[in-house]
Enzyme design. Sequence first.
Site, mmCIF file in Angstrom:
data_model
loop_
_atom_site.group_PDB
_atom_site.id
_atom_site.type_symbol
_atom_site.label_atom_id
_atom_site.label_comp_id
_atom_site.label_asym_id
_atom_site.label_seq_id
_atom_site.Cartn_x
_atom_site.Cartn_y
_atom_site.Cartn_z
ATOM 1 N N ASP A 215 14.975 23.528 10.270
ATOM 2 C CA ASP A 215 14.617 24.947 10.324
ATOM 3 C C ASP A 215 13.361 25.069 11.192
ATOM 4 O OD1 ASP A 215 14.151 27.783 9.589
ATOM 5 O OD2 ASP A 215 15.606 27.382 8.012
ATOM 6 N N HIS A 238 13.949 25.028 14.629
ATOM 7 C CA HIS A 238 14.110 26.414 15.077
ATOM 8 C C HIS A 238 12.862 26.947 15.771
ATOM 9 C CE1 HIS A 238 17.537 27.178 11.920
ATOM 10 N NE2 HIS A 238 17.801 26.185 12.749
#
Length: 389
Positions: A215, A238
């Site tokens: 993430d 991310h």
Amino acid sequence: MAAKLIISSMVFLIFIFFIRSSTAAFNVITYGAKPDGKTNATPSFLRAWKAACSSVKASTIYVPKGRYLIKAVEFRGPCKSRITVQIDGSIVAPTDYRALGNSGYWILFIQVDRLSVIGGTLDAKGSGFWACRKSGKSCPVGARSITFNWANNVVISGLTSINSQLSHLVINSCNNVMVRNVKLIAPDQSPNTDGIHVQSSTGVTINGGTLQTGDDCISIGPGTRNLFMNNIKCGPGHGVSIGSLGKDLNEDGVQNVTLTNAVFTGSDNGVRIKSWARASKSFVRNVVFQNIIMKNTENPIIIDQNYCPNNQGCPRQTSGVKINQVTYRNIQGTSATAEAVTFDCSPSNPCKGIRMHDIKLTYLNKAATSSCKYIDGTSTGVQNPQSCL
């Protein structure tokens, strides 16, 4: 000369005596911990913490080499003096992911001031929890590996965290925190394994970090102020994300954020600002992204103010988050998508004061593109892709 040497030696010995007499040491093995990775060491760690926390001298809790099995644990203050947790070994979670319960935490420090956590490895053994999440079965809420709540004057240095169930390191409602040379690693498909999450905190510095997660490498939540990030290596993951913001109407904003000297490698995003498409009093202002290299990054520069997962809770709404004074300076490298710069701002609250200076991003050795919606700003220096501001 001999007299000087004698005096120097005496001064040194007095100094060592002063250092030793002014600090207290608490070895977890003395309190019953076994470094075998199998015996539950949680009570031993808690006994060592209680002794250190009640000491009027500055204290060191020492975790020698070895593996120490720790279940969900809370180290609570306030404490009487400064505490250093020196970890030379590894702290491991139970193999059964359900053993960490539903508190949301594995290792929690709460209401502690003047705390240092130095070295060591945390292994949360998150694969079982990720498999549960992917299977669609009923699962626990999951645990963040190490969390600091309402803590001030904190140093986290040289820590390695692997395979967290959820976020590796959380800084919440803290002041004056230094995170230095951490390594946070989880597979790129592991869900919600953010590297560092900061929220409701002031004066956080992240200096040096290798962040390879499933993430956000760093996620920046509501109420973050005066955040400085330097020398960050991100990817997979991310990217570095402000947000998502604006989920709630009365939500605190984010201001005075700087990221400098960063490398993004194969990440889903580079530098991102994200907000829900719904009414909110939140804001983002005074942000600088500079001296950044992108290596095959999918969205090197992106503002997305139309976040609405599964089209629930926000259809036909626009973001109330006001984005002002964001600077992108000296950002270069390669984009994994044709559109390297995306500014998708709110039609009801357009982005303002956006500045682009010396942007050099290509796609497959060709020119990339940029897109702008509801944005006002300026461009100077080299603009590759061609600026849409």
